[in-house]
Design a protein around this motif. Structure first.
Motif, PDB file in Angstrom:
ATOM      1  N   GLY A  52       0.818  -1.203   0.000  1.00  0.00           N
ATOM      2  CA  GLY A  52       0.000   0.000   0.000  1.00  0.00           C
ATOM      3  C   GLY A  52       0.852   1.254   0.000  1.00  0.00           C
ATOM      4  N   MET A  53       0.181   2.390  -0.167  1.00  0.00           N
ATOM      5  CA  MET A  53       0.891   3.659  -0.125  1.00  0.00           C
ATOM      6  C   MET A  53      -0.067   4.767   0.291  1.00  0.00           C
ATOM      7  SD  MET A  53       1.222   4.983  -4.039  1.00  0.00           S
ATOM      8  CE  MET A  53       1.334   3.455  -4.928  1.00  0.00           C
ATOM      9  N   THR A  54       0.487   5.859   0.763  1.00  0.00           N
ATOM     10  CA  THR A  54      -0.277   7.060   1.063  1.00  0.00           C
ATOM     11  C   THR A  54       0.305   8.186   0.226  1.00  0.00           C
ATOM     12  OG1 THR A  54      -0.691   6.331   3.333  1.00  0.00           O
ATOM     13  CG2 THR A  54      -0.976   8.679   2.877  1.00  0.00           C
ATOM     14  N   VAL A  55      -0.556   8.831  -0.552  1.00  0.00           N
ATOM     15  CA  VAL A  55      -0.142   9.941  -1.408  1.00  0.00           C
ATOM     16  C   VAL A  55      -0.257  11.235  -0.616  1.00  0.00           C
ATOM     17  CG1 VAL A  55      -0.713  11.247  -3.497  1.00  0.00           C
ATOM     18  CG2 VAL A  55      -0.825   8.761  -3.510  1.00  0.00           C
ATOM     19  N   TRP A  56       0.697  12.127  -0.792  1.00  0.00           N
ATOM     20  CA  TRP A  56       0.721  13.442  -0.160  1.00  0.00           C
ATOM     21  C   TRP A  56       0.952  14.443  -1.275  1.00  0.00           C
ATOM     22  CZ3 TRP A  56       4.419  17.210  -0.189  1.00  0.00           C
ATOM     23  CH2 TRP A  56       4.359  18.189   0.798  1.00  0.00           C
ATOM     24  N   SER A  57       0.086  15.475  -1.360  1.00  0.00           N
ATOM     25  CA  SER A  57       0.187  16.383  -2.492  1.00  0.00           C
ATOM     26  C   SER A  57      -0.262  17.799  -2.142  1.00  0.00           C
ATOM     27  CB  SER A  57      -0.686  15.844  -3.632  1.00  0.00           C
ATOM     28  OG  SER A  57      -0.644  16.692  -4.748  1.00  0.00           O
ATOM     29  N   ILE A  58       0.470  18.769  -2.670  1.00  0.00           N
ATOM     30  CA  ILE A  58       0.110  20.184  -2.533  1.00  0.00           C
ATOM     31  C   ILE A  58      -0.423  20.667  -3.872  1.00  0.00           C
ATOM     32  CG2 ILE A  58       0.940  22.521  -2.099  1.00  0.00           C
ATOM     33  CD1 ILE A  58       3.145  21.326  -0.368  1.00  0.00           C
ATOM     34  N   ASN A  59      -1.600  21.280  -3.845  1.00  0.00           N
ATOM     35  CA  ASN A  59      -2.234  21.821  -5.044  1.00  0.00           C
ATOM     36  C   ASN A  59      -2.280  23.340  -4.965  1.00  0.00           C
ATOM     37  OD1 ASN A  59      -3.211  19.247  -6.285  1.00  0.00           O
ATOM     38  ND2 ASN A  59      -4.169  19.103  -4.284  1.00  0.00           N
ATOM     39  N   GLY A  60      -2.464  23.973  -6.098  1.00  0.00           N
ATOM     40  CA  GLY A  60      -2.626  25.416  -6.137  1.00  0.00           C
ATOM     41  C   GLY A  60      -3.956  25.827  -5.531  1.00  0.00           C
ATOM     42  N   ALA A  61      -4.042  27.050  -5.067  1.00  0.00           N
ATOM     43  CA  ALA A  61      -5.256  27.556  -4.426  1.00  0.00           C
ATOM     44  C   ALA A  61      -6.437  27.597  -5.384  1.00  0.00           C
ATOM     45  CB  ALA A  61      -4.993  28.942  -3.844  1.00  0.00           C
ATOM     46  N   ASP A  62      -6.181  27.557  -6.686  1.00  0.00           N
ATOM     47  CA  ASP A  62      -7.253  27.641  -7.677  1.00  0.00           C
ATOM     48  C   ASP A  62      -7.797  26.269  -8.103  1.00  0.00           C
ATOM     49  OD1 ASP A  62      -4.951  26.843  -8.964  1.00  0.00           O
ATOM     50  OD2 ASP A  62      -5.212  28.155 -10.686  1.00  0.00           O
ATOM     51  N   THR A  63      -7.391  25.187  -7.441  1.00  0.00           N
ATOM     52  CA  THR A  63      -7.857  23.857  -7.827  1.00  0.00           C
ATOM     53  C   THR A  63      -9.361  23.704  -7.622  1.00  0.00           C
ATOM     54  OG1 THR A  63      -7.498  21.487  -7.582  1.00  0.00           O
ATOM     55  CG2 THR A  63      -7.449  22.776  -5.571  1.00  0.00           C
ATOM     56  N   THR A  64      -9.967  22.892  -8.444  1.00  0.00           N
ATOM     57  CA  THR A  64     -11.383  22.554  -8.275  1.00  0.00           C
ATOM     58  C   THR A  64     -11.527  21.111  -7.779  1.00  0.00           C
ATOM     59  OG1 THR A  64     -11.553  21.890 -10.591  1.00  0.00           O
ATOM     60  CG2 THR A  64     -12.121  24.185 -10.061  1.00  0.00           C
ATOM     61  N   LEU A  65     -10.421  20.521  -7.384  1.00  0.00           N
ATOM     62  CA  LEU A  65     -10.396  19.125  -6.941  1.00  0.00           C
ATOM     63  C   LEU A  65     -11.356  18.862  -5.785  1.00  0.00           C
ATOM     64  CD1 LEU A  65      -8.933  16.344  -7.255  1.00  0.00           C
ATOM     65  CD2 LEU A  65      -7.270  17.177  -5.605  1.00  0.00           C
ATOM     66  N   TYR A  66     -11.557  19.838  -4.919  1.00  0.00           N
ATOM     67  CA  TYR A  66     -12.363  19.618  -3.720  1.00  0.00           C
ATOM     68  C   TYR A  66     -13.817  20.053  -3.885  1.00  0.00           C
ATOM     69  CZ  TYR A  66      -7.489  20.051  -2.269  1.00  0.00           C
ATOM     70  OH  TYR A  66      -6.131  19.959  -2.189  1.00  0.00           O
ATOM     71  N   ASP A  67     -14.180  20.604  -5.044  1.00  0.00           N
ATOM     72  CA  ASP A  67     -15.561  21.043  -5.266  1.00  0.00           C
ATOM     73  C   ASP A  67     -16.525  19.877  -5.067  1.00  0.00           C
ATOM     74  OD1 ASP A  67     -14.542  23.512  -5.879  1.00  0.00           O
ATOM     75  OD2 ASP A  67     -14.996  23.419  -8.009  1.00  0.00           O
ATOM     76  N   PRO A  68     -17.682  20.077  -4.482  1.00  0.00           N
ATOM     77  CA  PRO A  68     -18.316  21.339  -4.140  1.00  0.00           C
ATOM     78  C   PRO A  68     -17.912  21.900  -2.785  1.00  0.00           C
ATOM     79  CG  PRO A  68     -19.827  19.573  -3.673  1.00  0.00           C
ATOM     80  CD  PRO A  68     -18.589  18.943  -4.277  1.00  0.00           C
ATOM     81  N   SER A  69     -16.987  21.250  -2.087  1.00  0.00           N
ATOM     82  CA  SER A  69     -16.522  21.746  -0.798  1.00  0.00           C
ATOM     83  C   SER A  69     -15.756  23.054  -0.970  1.00  0.00           C
ATOM     84  CB  SER A  69     -15.591  20.706  -0.167  1.00  0.00           C
ATOM     85  OG  SER A  69     -15.001  21.194   1.013  1.00  0.00           O
ATOM     86  N   LYS A  70     -15.804  23.899   0.027  1.00  0.00           N
ATOM     87  CA  LYS A  70     -15.022  25.140   0.039  1.00  0.00           C
ATOM     88  C   LYS A  70     -13.737  24.961   0.857  1.00  0.00           C
ATOM     89  CE  LYS A  70     -18.104  27.251  -2.353  1.00  0.00           C
ATOM     90  NZ  LYS A  70     -17.954  27.074  -3.771  1.00  0.00           N
TER      91      LYS A  70
END
Length: 128
Positions: A52-70
């Motif tokens: 197994g693995m755990t991914v760790w990642s930093i995204n830009g503030a303009d990402t829509t990856l978390y939509d519809p969450s704010k």
């Protein structure tokens, strides 16, 4: 039914992702790759890989990856049976998103927690 079996990934935003990635690499020794994160391989108490693995990642503030969450972050939880868990969450009255993904990295589904955070649920491909 077994629900969450581990953490598959932690994703968060940064106003300046390049600076944040460099800071984590320099000061905490995280081997940040060109795609903006890293994958920590799981091992047992003796240091032997467990698959197994755990991914760790930093995204830009303009990402829509978390939509519809704010929210500015999202946690990916590893699950044993995504379809069964999503069905159970629907029956329990949870806000399950209709979107599903099924590809080479496994199956993905999402639910919104009581404070509006998007939670990613991941069923890895067989054998992982």
């Amino acid at each position: 039914m077994k629900r969450v079996t581990g953490i598959g990934g932690i994703f968060f935003n940064a106003k300046d992702p390049a600076t944040m990635r460099a800071w984590y690499k320099q000061h905490l020794g995280i081997d940040v790759m060109d795609w903006g994160g890293t994958a920590f391989s799981w091992s047992d108490d003796e240091g032997k890989p467990t698959g197994g693995m755990t991914v760790w990642s930093i995204n830009g503030a303009d990402t829509t990856l978390y939509d519809p969450s704010k929210s500015t972050f999202m946690i990916n939880y590893r699950v044993a049976d995504l379809a069964a868990l999503l069905q159970a969450l629907r029956e329990e009255g949870c806000q399950v998103l209709d979107k599903l993904e099924d590809g080479e990295y496994g199956k993905f589904g999402w639910v919104i927690d009581p404070e509006g955070n998007k939670v990613e649920l991941w069923e890895p491909p067989p054998g992982q």
